[in-house]
Design an enzyme around this catalytic site. Structure first.
Site, PDB file in Angstrom:
ATOM      1  N   LYS A 114     -11.064  10.809   3.555  1.00 15.52           N
ATOM      2  CA  LYS A 114     -10.067  10.290   4.507  1.00 15.52           C
ATOM      3  C   LYS A 114      -9.715  11.412   5.469  1.00 15.52           C
ATOM      4  CE  LYS A 114      -7.873   6.976   1.420  1.00 15.52           C
ATOM      5  NZ  LYS A 114      -6.667   6.650   0.647  1.00 15.52           N
ATOM      6  N   LYS A 142      -7.342  -2.622  -6.725  1.00 10.89           N
ATOM      7  CA  LYS A 142      -6.357  -1.669  -7.237  1.00 10.89           C
ATOM      8  C   LYS A 142      -6.053  -2.025  -8.682  1.00 10.89           C
ATOM      9  CE  LYS A 142      -5.399   0.640  -3.415  1.00 10.89           C
ATOM     10  NZ  LYS A 142      -5.540   2.088  -3.284  1.00 10.89           N
ATOM     11  N   GLY A 180      -9.402   4.276   3.506  1.00  9.67           N
ATOM     12  CA  GLY A 180      -8.487   3.776   4.539  1.00  9.67           C
ATOM     13  C   GLY A 180      -7.047   4.054   4.175  1.00  9.67           C
ATOM     14  N   SER A 225     -10.384  -3.286   0.432  1.00  6.59           N
ATOM     15  CA  SER A 225      -9.551  -2.783  -0.670  1.00  6.59           C
ATOM     16  C   SER A 225      -8.433  -3.796  -0.899  1.00  6.59           C
ATOM     17  CB  SER A 225      -8.984  -1.412  -0.285  1.00  6.59           C
ATOM     18  OG  SER A 225      -8.002  -1.007  -1.207  1.00  6.59           O
ATOM     19  N   ASP A 242     -10.113  10.736  -4.635  1.00  4.73           N
ATOM     20  CA  ASP A 242      -9.434  10.465  -3.370  1.00  4.73           C
ATOM     21  C   ASP A 242      -8.325  11.519  -3.219  1.00  4.73           C
ATOM     22  OD1 ASP A 242      -7.767   9.499  -1.369  1.00  4.73           O
ATOM     23  OD2 ASP A 242      -7.583   7.470  -2.135  1.00  4.73           O
ATOM     24  N   ASP A 263      -9.620   1.218  -8.066  1.00  2.00           N
ATOM     25  CA  ASP A 263      -8.863   2.392  -7.610  1.00  2.00           C
ATOM     26  C   ASP A 263      -7.532   2.431  -8.349  1.00  2.00           C
ATOM     27  OD1 ASP A 263      -7.621   4.479  -6.307  1.00  2.00           O
ATOM     28  OD2 ASP A 263      -7.662   3.570  -4.309  1.00  2.00           O
ATOM     29  N   GLU A 275     -11.946   5.077  -8.903  1.00  6.07           N
ATOM     30  CA  GLU A 275     -11.350   6.017  -7.957  1.00  6.07           C
ATOM     31  C   GLU A 275     -10.043   6.580  -8.508  1.00  6.07           C
ATOM     32  OE1 GLU A 275     -11.123   4.303  -4.042  1.00  6.07           O
ATOM     33  OE2 GLU A 275      -9.677   5.759  -3.319  1.00  6.07           O
ATOM     34  N   LYS A 289     -13.094  -3.487  -3.580  1.00  7.11           N
ATOM     35  CA  LYS A 289     -12.312  -2.480  -4.320  1.00  7.11           C
ATOM     36  C   LYS A 289     -11.010  -3.117  -4.745  1.00  7.11           C
ATOM     37  CE  LYS A 289      -9.621   1.504  -2.755  1.00  7.11           C
ATOM     38  NZ  LYS A 289      -9.681   2.754  -1.970  1.00  7.11           N
TER      39      LYS A 289
HETATM   40  O1  OSB Z   1      -5.818   4.912  -2.362  1.00  6.56           O
HETATM   41  O2  OSB Z   1      -7.284   4.362  -0.967  1.00  6.56           O
HETATM   42  C1  OSB Z   1      -6.110   4.396  -1.288  1.00  6.56           C
HETATM   43  C2  OSB Z   1      -3.967   2.462   1.191  1.00  6.56           C
HETATM   44  C3  OSB Z   1      -2.900   3.325   1.327  1.00  6.56           C
HETATM   45  C4  OSB Z   1      -2.869   4.484   0.603  1.00  6.56           C
HETATM   46  C5  OSB Z   1      -3.907   4.790  -0.269  1.00  6.56           C
HETATM   47  C6  OSB Z   1      -4.992   3.942  -0.398  1.00  6.56           C
HETATM   48  C7  OSB Z   1      -5.011   2.734   0.332  1.00  6.56           C
HETATM   49  C8  OSB Z   1      -6.065   1.741   0.227  1.00  6.56           C
HETATM   50  C9  OSB Z   1      -6.228   0.788   1.373  1.00  6.56           C
HETATM   51  O3  OSB Z   1      -6.760   1.601  -0.743  1.00  6.56           O
HETATM   52  C10 OSB Z   1      -7.390   1.084   2.211  1.00  6.56           C
HETATM   53  C11 OSB Z   1      -7.343   0.305   3.489  1.00  6.56           C
HETATM   54  O4  OSB Z   1      -7.651  -0.885   3.448  1.00  6.56           O
HETATM   55  O5  OSB Z   1      -7.003   0.861   4.546  1.00  6.56           O
HETATM   56 MG    MG Z   2      -7.602   5.613  -3.243  1.00  4.68          MG
END
Ligand code: OSB
Ligand code: MG
Length: 372
Positions: free
Chosen positions: A263, A163, A291, A135, A239, A189, A214, A161
């Protein structure tokens, strides 16, 4: 299973690279490591709450408060025969899922250590290795983003992924497709950065053939996501909106999403995560493990749950060295083959703690003994 003592270790670990999302920029992970003592065994858990309430309402501080004030006393006062009992024990407390999951995870680790089986097996996991992706936070320029993606692809990561947020979406995603083609597994995401007013704009993502988008809309919404899904070819993955098996059931019934990011912390623990997994499997909704920039213990829990059969899409649980100078576990999480992480077979989470690293980053420690 009698819990003799619980230690809450407060750690602050600098991230190797700042992580930027539509809700903010993170440069260090501020979290609690849980050590749960029972007879000769120690179970480990990790609170995945962020320092600020931008992703969900919980923070590092609120999760510590809930553990200390309510959840640890409840655990000490209850009889635990199986880790599945913990969700019932915590049921008088509304939400605060990450605080609950941190303690429940340590109970699951203890249970599997006592039974001398891996946590993955205790949960019903059957995979020997899991597929992992990465991500990538919002970058300063598209060139930085393309360079990062090139690196992760060459390391073998099986899902990219990215952002996104309004003003940083179509352009970077189009550049990625232009550069790497349509064969790379790509998704976006949004962390709730859009509303239905952006419908026409979001439709422009369809030709990019993303694996999924996402959480485009509000963190607590299911209705508007269903409206959006009807208009989009791209599958929606939820999510933030899925905090329980009940939420998952409703989202599936409403067709608010076609995929779920699972999660452990967000849904209140491994028992609830397993329920959601099973429900999704029955309804042909694929799941993958999201994550929370976890340190090693949280990462180990993610690997264990991902061994379940309906985790058919690569998760966000990358190797330790993507986040940390040094991780708190031994060995660190490494890829066993390109884009794969082997599921540990030894008892419990299957990793030892690296006490030296923990000492280096620990800024506080509280001990609770069970006198009952
Ligand atoms: O939206 O998935 C998410 C990290 C912190 C809070 C929310 C998210 C995330 C990530 C990182 O996308 C995922 C990771 O690499 O741990
Ligand atoms: Mg997310």
């Amino acid at each position: 299973m009698k819990i003799d003592r619980i230690e809450l270790l407060h750690l602050k670990m600098p991230l190797l690279h700042p992580f930027e999302t539509s809700f903010g920029r993170l440069t260090e992970k501020d979290f609690y490591l849980i050590k749960m003592f029972s007879g000769e065994h120690i179970g480990y858990g990790e609170s995945v709450a962020m320092p600020n309430p931008g992703y969900t309402e919980e923070t590092t501080g609120t999760s510590a408060y809930m553990m200390e004030e309510f959840l640890i006393p409840l655990l000490f006062n209850s009889k635990i025969n199986h880790p599945d009992d913990v969700s019932a024990i915590f049921s008088p407390i509304r939400r605060n899922n990450m605080a609950k999951a941190a303690l429940e995870g340590a109970v699951w680790d203890l249970y599997s250590k006592k039974r001398k089986i891996s946590l993955a097996n205790a949960l019903g996991g059957t995979r020997e290795s899991i597929d992992v992706g990465v991500s990538i936070g919002i970058q300063k320029s598209s060139d930085d983003l393309l360079l990062k993606i090139e690196g992760y692809l060459s390391e073998g990561y099986k899902k990219i992924k990215v952002k996104i947020k309004p003003g940083y979406d179509l352009e970077p995603l189009t550049k990625i497709r232009e550069r790497f083609g349509f064969n790379i597994p790509l998704m976006a995401d949004a962390n709730s950065a859009y509303s239905l007013e952006d419908l026409d704009h979001l439709k422009k993502l369809d030709p990019l053939k993303l694996l999924m988008i996402e959480q485009p809309l509000a963190f607590d919404d299911m209705i508007d996501h269903a409206v959006l899904q009807k208009q989009l070819d791209t599958p929606i993955c939820l999510d933030e909106s899925i905090c329980s098996a009940e939420d998952a059931r409703k989202a599936i019934e409403l067709d608010s999403c076609r995929i779920i990011n699972l999660k452990i912390g967000r849904v209140g623990g491994l028992t609830e995560a397993k329920k959601i997994h099973d429900l999704c499997k029955k309804n042909n909704i694929p799941v993958w493990c999201g994550g929370m920039l976890e340190a090693g213990v949280g990462r180990a829990h993610n690997i264990a749950i991902t061994a379940l059969s309906n985790f058919t899409i690569a998760g966000d649980t990358s190797a330790s060295d993507r986040y940390w100078q040094e991780d708190i576990i031994q060995p660190e999480v490494e890829m066993s083959a390109p884009g794969k992480i082997a599921v540990p077979t030894s008892a419990g989470i299957g990793y030892k703690l690296n006490e030296q690293v923990i000492k280096k980053y620990m800024i506080g420690k509280k001990i609770y003994t069970n006198d009952i």
